[in-house]
Structure formats: C-alpha cells, structure tokens
Design an enzyme around this catalytic site. Structure first.
Site, mmCIF file in Angstrom:
data_model
loop_
_atom_site.group_PDB
_atom_site.id
_atom_site.type_symbol
_atom_site.label_atom_id
_atom_site.label_comp_id
_atom_site.label_asym_id
_atom_site.label_seq_id
_atom_site.Cartn_x
_atom_site.Cartn_y
_atom_site.Cartn_z
ATOM 1 N N HIS A 89 0.814 -1.218 0.000
ATOM 2 C CA HIS A 89 0.000 0.000 0.000
ATOM 3 C C HIS A 89 0.848 1.268 0.000
ATOM 4 C CE1 HIS A 89 0.456 -0.338 4.499
ATOM 5 N NE2 HIS A 89 0.477 0.991 4.401
ATOM 6 N N SER B 221 4.767 2.464 7.843
ATOM 7 C CA SER B 221 4.443 1.291 7.015
ATOM 8 C C SER B 221 5.645 0.855 6.195
ATOM 9 C CB SER B 221 3.282 1.616 6.064
ATOM 10 O OG SER B 221 2.097 1.816 6.798
ATOM 11 N N ASP C 33 0.284 -7.712 1.286
ATOM 12 C CA ASP C 33 0.646 -6.315 1.492
ATOM 13 C C ASP C 33 2.164 -6.128 1.526
ATOM 14 O OD1 ASP C 33 0.226 -3.603 1.790
ATOM 15 O OD2 ASP C 33 0.048 -3.695 3.981
#
Length: 508
Positions: free
Chosen positions: A232, A352, A268
């Site tokens: 993402h 992230s 992911d």
C-alpha cells in the site's frame, strides 16, 4: 579604773614620752603665748597615754577639704599617683600610703578618727593608654550591621538591574564533559545505530491531489539494491493517472529513484530496486517462529515524514489474525490477510514498510497496520498509534520477497474452496455468497480431495479455533503451498477431522 583611784596609784614612768613635762591645766578655749592651739581636753590626772599633757608635740593632721568628684573618665594628672601625695580633687578615693605615714597615735581623737569612705570610683587609666567609654562597642556593632544591610540592599538592586539589562558579562554554565558514546550491541541505542543505515524513506507521487507526496518506509534486503516495503506504500505509483515516480532517501541523505520489482496486495508486500548506489547496509533477518509474547522490540520508520524515528515496545501477541485494506464483498484483491505480530511499539502513518527488530538487531516483522481509536483496522497510513500495531512476520515476508524477486509474482496457499463471508455464526462456512452461481468447492482441489463439501463449516485449523472466514484465510496464508493442515469440519450436527495438502495459486 575606779579601783586605781581608791588605791591612790600614781602614774608610772611610761605614762608620757621622755623629756615631756606633765601638762598643766588650762582654761577652755585658751591658747598658749606662742599661739599654739588650746588642748581639746583637760589634763589626765593619771597620765594614761595618749591622754597625757596636750603639749604641742602632737600636731593635728592637715585639713582635708572635700571637693567635687571629677566627671567619670576624666584623666588625672600624673602627680596624683605619687606616693604620699593625694590631691584635693581625689577626695573620696582610697587614701594613698602617704596619708597613713602621717598618722600620729598621740593626736587628739577627733583628728585621728577615720573619715567615712566615699563610694569607689573607677581607677583612672594610665596616661598613655587610650580612653575607654562605656557603650561604644555596642554602638560600633550596630553601625556595622546597618552598613552591611544598606550595602547588601544596594548591591542586590544593582545586580538585579544588571541581570535584566544583560550587563553582567558573559555567562558560563557548568556542563559534564563528553563521555564515550559507545553503547552495548543489544541496547536500543546499539540496535538503532546498526540498523539506521539500512532503513530508507520512500516517497511516492500518486493519483491524489496534484503534487501530493505519499511517505512510507522500507529497508535494504541485499547488496544488489533490493528493498522491501508494503504494497500500500507504492500502490499509488501504479494507479492510472499516477506519474509512477518512487524516490528513496537513505539515512545519510543520499537519494535514488527506485523501480517496482513486484507487489502482492494479499500479503501487502512489495519489492523495489535501486541502481548505482554503493555502500548499502542490508539488515539481517530473524525467525518469527522464535518470537514469544513479551519479547522486546524496536520499530524504525518515518512517521509523518520524520525519517529515522526509533520507538520501542514488546511483542503483545503472536498469530493475530488481521485483515487490512481493500473494499468489496467476498475479499477483494486489495485486502491483505496476515497472521500478524502485535506490538505496543508506537507505529504511525509513515511507519508502514519499516522493520520491527528483536533484541539481537534482527528483523522479525514488517510494520503494516494499526488499530485506530475508532475501532477499525486501517493500514498504517491513517490515524495514530494507540499502542496496537501489527507487523507481517518475517518468515512470510521472506518467502514472498524471494518469489517477487525471482518471478515477479507471489504464490498463495489455497484449499480450493469459496468461503461465505456473510455467515453469521462462528466458523468458516463453505459456500457461495447470495446471488452467485457456481460451485463452492473446486473440483479436484485440495478440499475436494479431502472430502469437504459445500455447506460444511470449518471450525479449527491445526487445533486452533476459527471464528470467521477471514480468520480461516489468515491461517491458510500463513503457510506455504504443500504444507499439510488438519481441519475440523462440522456437518449436520456432527464433527470430523480431515487432512488437507495446500495447493498454490498465483497472486493478483
């Protein structure tokens, strides 16, 4: 004495001094022809000394006329202290020895009678000694105290004014000397010092607002320039309308453009590559199967663009089923299913893709998602940390990264069934969602081979309870294709166990 008179005794030879004739009676107040004073008493017929003849041989002492006592502290003349000399102005003081030298025991009683002593006065000081005055020391001390108070008040006022005006000169503050900056390898500082050169900040310009820049984190996998991050983080670079630019900023400030090697939304994860960069510092990978609840961890990333941020915490839980991202019923391609490591190390937007490291400085997870205060579970690009962060276990990340580097695609383990995500009860029900046609069990697939049928409810995977379809997918995704699983299946009120060998499916 009366008996002496009766006996008719006469005075003996010692009744008067030699060579002095007996006194003759004289009239009261009479004087001799030579002008001598008249005796004060008549002749003693018995001649008892000192009441013999009054004769002129016993002159009266000099007349001492009283004078006023000198003022206290008056310096007397030196001659006043000579032996036998007592000035008139010293009357009332103790008589000097010269006074007693003139005493005549044959003088009349009135002349020899001692005078009443006057009150004692302070002895005059030596002529060469300084004069002393009572009360002067106390006055001197009081004056000194008053002077000190005045000086202190004035000095304090001047100092305060100078401090406010900055007129007190250069200020020098005390400080501890510099010490050895080395830290133990297993300390947080030691881990951070070794890991930071291998952590990068990723900047992506996507399809959002013009000029909008997305920020995430990644870390170096090897010396060939491969970097690992979240899907993402770089997803917007491949979206329609995006400019596809991905820039990497290293800890030392160097920048480089990166290309996307491959991504997988189901896990992911994404792999990037940079070229022409030397001195890369790959991070060592640990083993997530060795992680236990309570182990200390260190998270490194760029929350809100603050590159090189280090936070610490512990492993709060393992094998936590997490689904994040994506929308769409039935499990869209943007939903990631992770059997995650949970940590309380602060993770915020921008963390992230960053590494979660153990006490040995090895990567044990890839930070991916956080639980927000609103109750939902977004990826770590929105909201803020409330102490509930989730990381993809490194064992899973390593397998996916290798596949993406080697083939450009990652494989997913499957059992060959469709799960009804709308099932209201516990467990994962094998079936199609309402309105869809087809078969829920892939013919010849692992589940079909194991005897699983549409309508069965899977309640356990290897003895671990499964409460929903998402949890079943998470448990399966945590394995590799070819692994064997033992499933507990309920059918028509009965329960039975079946063994399934996981198949493989290409990623999206």
């Amino acid at each position: 004495m009366d008996e002496g008179k009766a006996a008719g005794q006469r005075p003996t030879w010692w009744s008067r001094p030699r060579g002095v004739s007996a006194p003759r009676p004289m009239a009261k107040d009479a004087r001799t022809t030579q002008g001598a004073p008249a005796p004060l008493h008549g002749e003693d017929p018995y001649g008892t000394p000192p009441y013999g003849g009054p004769g002129p041989w016993a002159p009266a002492p000099a007349v001492q006329r009283p004078t006023a006592t000198p003022a206290r502290g008056t310096l007397l003349p030196p001659q006043a202290q000579a032996a036998g000399s007592v000035p008139e102005h010293t009357a009332g003081h103790t008589a000097a020895p010269g006074v007693f030298a003139r005493y005549d025991p044959w003088a009349p009683p009135s002349a020899a009678a001692p005078r009443p002593s006057a009150p004692h006065t302070a002895r005059p000081p030596h002529p060469g000694a300084p004069s002393r005055r009572r009360g002067r020391p106390a006055a001197t001390v009081a004056g000194a105290v008053l002077l000190a108070l005045v000086a202190g008040t004035v000095g304090g006022g001047i100092g305060a004014y100078a401090q406010r005006q900055g007129d007190i000169g250069t200020v020098r503050l005390s400080q501890a000397p510099a010490q050895d900056t080395g830290r133990a390898p297993d300390s947080v500082a030691g881990i951070a010092g070794r890991a930071l050169p291998g952590v990068v900040t990723i900047q992506v310009r996507g399809a959002g607002e013009p000029g909008e820049l997305g920020t995430g984190t990644g870390f170096v996998l090897d010396g060939r320039g491969h970097l690992l991050t979240n899907h993402h983080v770089v997803e917007s670079a491949g979206n329609e309308g995006g400019d596809g630019g991905v820039r990497v900023v290293f800890h030392g400030g160097e920048t480089a453009t990166a290309e996307i090697v491959g991504t997988d939304s189901g896990y992911d994860l994404a792999v990037l590559r940079v070229e022409g960069v030397s001195g890369l510092s790959p991070l060592p990978l640990g083993n997530s199967d060795s992680v236990r609840v309570g182990d200390p961890v260190v998270a490194i990333g760029a929350p809100y663009g603050l590159a090189g941020t280090v936070t610490t915490g512990i492993v709060s839980a393992t094998e936590r089923p997490v689904t994040a991202g994506g929308e769409g019923e039935g499990g869209g391609s943007d939903i990631s299913y992770v059997e995650a490591l949970q940590t309380d190390a602060p993770i915020n937007p921008g963390n992230s893709g960053g590494p979660l490291m153990d006490a040995g400085g090895r990567v044990i997870g890839v930070n991916s998602a956080i639980r927000s205060a609103g109750g939902d579970l977004p990826r770590a690009d929105t909201g803020g940390s409330i102490g509930l962060g989730f990381a993809i276990p490194v064992n899973q990340a390593r397998r996916v990264a290798e596949e993406l580097i080697n083939t450009g695609r990652a494989t997913h383990p499957v059992i060959g069934v469709t799960i009804d995500m709308g099932h209201p009860a516990e467990g994962a029900r094998v079936g199609l969602p309402a309105g869809r046609e087809g078969t829920a069990v892939v013919p010849g697939g692992p589940a079909d081979t194991a005897g699983i049928e549409e309508g069965d409810v899977i309640t356990e995977v290897d003895g671990v309870r499964v409460r929903s379809g998402e949890e079943l997918i998470v448990r399966i995704r945590a394995r590799r294709p070819g692994d064997r699983l033992e499933l507990t299946v309920e059918r028509g009120g009965g329960r039975r166990s079946v063994e399934v060998v996981l198949g493989s499916a290409g990623g999206p």
